[in-house]
Design a protein around this motif. Structure first.
Motif, mmCIF file in Angstrom:
data_model
loop_
_atom_site.group_PDB
_atom_site.id
_atom_site.type_symbol
_atom_site.label_atom_id
_atom_site.label_comp_id
_atom_site.label_asym_id
_atom_site.label_seq_id
_atom_site.Cartn_x
_atom_site.Cartn_y
_atom_site.Cartn_z
ATOM 1 N N GLU A 1 0.622 -1.189 -0.088
ATOM 2 C CA GLU A 1 -0.728 -0.187 0.311
ATOM 3 C C GLU A 1 0.949 1.261 -0.191
ATOM 4 N N ALA A 2 1.705 1.509 0.708
ATOM 5 C CA ALA A 2 2.248 2.469 0.731
ATOM 6 C C ALA A 2 3.395 2.206 -0.241
ATOM 7 N N MET A 3 4.103 1.390 -1.068
ATOM 8 C CA MET A 3 4.424 1.890 -2.615
ATOM 9 C C MET A 3 3.574 2.154 -3.445
ATOM 10 N N ASP A 4 2.874 1.716 -3.141
ATOM 11 C CA ASP A 4 1.547 2.103 -4.320
ATOM 12 C C ASP A 4 1.483 3.990 -4.564
ATOM 13 N N ASN A 5 1.147 3.668 -2.911
ATOM 14 C CA ASN A 5 1.206 5.366 -2.251
ATOM 15 C C ASN A 5 2.136 6.246 -3.325
ATOM 16 N N ILE A 6 3.316 5.898 -3.180
ATOM 17 C CA ILE A 6 4.534 6.006 -3.453
ATOM 18 C C ILE A 6 3.963 6.696 -4.694
ATOM 19 N N VAL A 7 4.440 5.686 -5.741
ATOM 20 C CA VAL A 7 4.075 5.961 -7.611
ATOM 21 C C VAL A 7 2.934 7.086 -7.758
ATOM 22 N N GLU A 8 1.901 6.502 -7.001
ATOM 23 C CA GLU A 8 0.646 7.919 -7.333
ATOM 24 C C GLU A 8 1.732 9.060 -6.668
ATOM 25 N N SER A 9 1.916 8.759 -5.350
ATOM 26 C CA SER A 9 2.332 10.714 -5.861
ATOM 27 C C SER A 9 2.882 11.130 -6.494
ATOM 28 N N PHE A 10 4.143 10.226 -6.708
ATOM 29 C CA PHE A 10 5.454 10.630 -7.863
ATOM 30 C C PHE A 10 4.303 10.738 -9.397
ATOM 31 N N ALA A 11 3.788 10.451 -9.740
ATOM 32 C CA ALA A 11 2.587 10.215 -10.476
ATOM 33 C C ALA A 11 2.805 12.018 -10.545
ATOM 34 N N LYS A 12 1.559 12.423 -9.799
ATOM 35 C CA LYS A 12 1.270 14.341 -9.262
ATOM 36 C C LYS A 12 2.918 14.684 -9.561
ATOM 37 N N LEU A 13 3.687 14.477 -9.063
ATOM 38 C CA LEU A 13 4.636 16.042 -8.698
ATOM 39 C C LEU A 13 5.166 15.665 -10.082
ATOM 40 N N ILE A 14 5.593 14.966 -10.582
ATOM 41 C CA ILE A 14 6.277 14.716 -11.943
ATOM 42 C C ILE A 14 5.372 15.599 -13.280
ATOM 43 N N GLY A 15 3.997 15.166 -12.988
ATOM 44 C CA GLY A 15 3.122 15.987 -14.172
ATOM 45 C C GLY A 15 3.298 17.472 -13.339
ATOM 46 N N LYS A 16 3.034 17.618 -12.461
ATOM 47 C CA LYS A 16 3.214 19.547 -12.488
ATOM 48 C C LYS A 16 4.906 19.560 -12.635
ATOM 49 N N GLN A 17 6.023 19.057 -12.366
ATOM 50 C CA GLN A 17 6.971 19.397 -12.354
ATOM 51 C C GLN A 17 6.973 19.329 -13.985
ATOM 52 N N ARG A 18 6.661 18.765 -14.651
ATOM 53 C CA ARG A 18 6.384 19.178 -16.516
ATOM 54 C C ARG A 18 5.598 20.255 -16.871
ATOM 55 N N THR A 19 4.762 20.969 -15.647
ATOM 56 C CA THR A 19 3.891 22.277 -16.397
ATOM 57 C C THR A 19 4.759 23.282 -15.964
ATOM 58 N N LEU A 20 5.471 23.273 -14.890
ATOM 59 C CA LEU A 20 6.482 24.097 -14.360
ATOM 60 C C LEU A 20 7.365 24.134 -15.593
ATOM 61 N N LEU A 21 8.209 23.381 -16.491
ATOM 62 C CA LEU A 21 9.489 22.893 -16.880
ATOM 63 C C LEU A 21 8.857 24.116 -18.011
ATOM 64 N N SER A 22 7.392 23.841 -18.323
ATOM 65 C CA SER A 22 7.011 24.417 -19.561
ATOM 66 C C SER A 22 7.680 25.847 -19.492
ATOM 67 N N LEU A 23 6.189 26.689 -17.953
ATOM 68 C CA LEU A 23 6.235 27.543 -17.848
ATOM 69 C C LEU A 23 7.770 28.499 -17.371
ATOM 70 N N ALA A 24 8.137 27.702 -16.941
ATOM 71 C CA ALA A 24 10.121 28.114 -16.795
ATOM 72 C C ALA A 24 10.725 28.401 -17.944
ATOM 73 N N GLY A 25 10.401 27.627 -19.302
ATOM 74 C CA GLY A 25 11.275 27.982 -20.383
ATOM 75 C C GLY A 25 10.252 29.099 -21.011
ATOM 76 N N GLU A 26 9.176 28.833 -20.886
ATOM 77 C CA GLU A 26 8.499 30.351 -21.128
ATOM 78 C C GLU A 26 9.023 31.872 -20.789
ATOM 79 N N ALA A 27 9.532 31.545 -19.575
ATOM 80 C CA ALA A 27 10.033 33.128 -18.992
ATOM 81 C C ALA A 27 11.551 32.755 -18.735
ATOM 82 N N ASP A 28 12.209 32.126 -19.938
ATOM 83 C CA ASP A 28 13.133 32.424 -19.972
ATOM 84 C C ASP A 28 14.342 32.045 -18.791
ATOM 85 N N ASP A 29 13.745 30.528 -17.733
ATOM 86 C CA ASP A 29 13.845 30.576 -16.369
ATOM 87 C C ASP A 29 15.148 29.499 -16.521
#
Length: 157
Positions: A102-130
């Motif tokens: 259960e803990a490992m399943d929760n960890i994988v699920e949490s990483f999926a959310k984080l990676i998605g958010k980080q991809r969005t941030l990667l795009s925003l940061a690129g647009e801002a020349d950051d």
């Protein structure tokens, strides 16, 4: 359009800082979940998972600090209250988890959310020349994709 003290557009950095604070909130809840898994794990894989969860929460703690410092570098204030983290996080708070799968399943699920958010941030940061935020998100994504693969392999997926 105004520029901040590191030469980035102030409107774009405000949006980036807000997204980073959202990410920070998710990391904080994930961190506390993993601490709980570390403390409460039971069963056949106790020794293996107890150590693995400690490695993970140590890494999360470093990233939490880096994210907060990135918000400051952009000229904004990092979120710093658990009430804010709970309100903003899409990673759900987990309580009393002692089962390793259960803990490992929760960890994988949490990483999926984080990676998605980080991809969005990667795009925003690129647009801002950051480049600083681009580099941070790129590093996190590449590390965490490998981690997810390993955790999923452990789970037999």
């Amino acid at each position: 359009m105004g520029k901040n003290f590191i030469g980035l557009d102030t409107e774009k950095t405000a949006k980036l800082a807000d997204s980073l604070n959202d990410l920070l909130s998710n990391y904080q809840i994930f961190y506390m979940n993993v601490r709980g898994y570390h403390w409460n794990i039971k069963g056949d894989n106790f020794f293996e998972l107890h150590v693995k969860f400690e490695e993970l929460y140590d890494d999360l703690l470093l990233k939490i600090d880096e994210i907060a410092e990135r918000v400051l570098t952009l000229g904004h204030r990092p979120a710093h209250a658990y009430s804010t983290y709970i309100k903003r996080s899409e990673v759900p708070e987990r309580k009393d988890v002692s089962d390793g799968k259960e803990a490992m399943d929760n960890i994988v699920e949490s990483f999926a959310k984080l990676i998605g958010k980080q991809r969005t941030l990667l795009s925003l940061a690129g647009e801002a020349d950051d480049e600083g935020t681009v580099a941070l998100m790129s590093d996190y994504i590449s590390q965490q994709e490998k981690t997810v693969w390993m955790y999923r392999s452990y789970l037999g997926h």
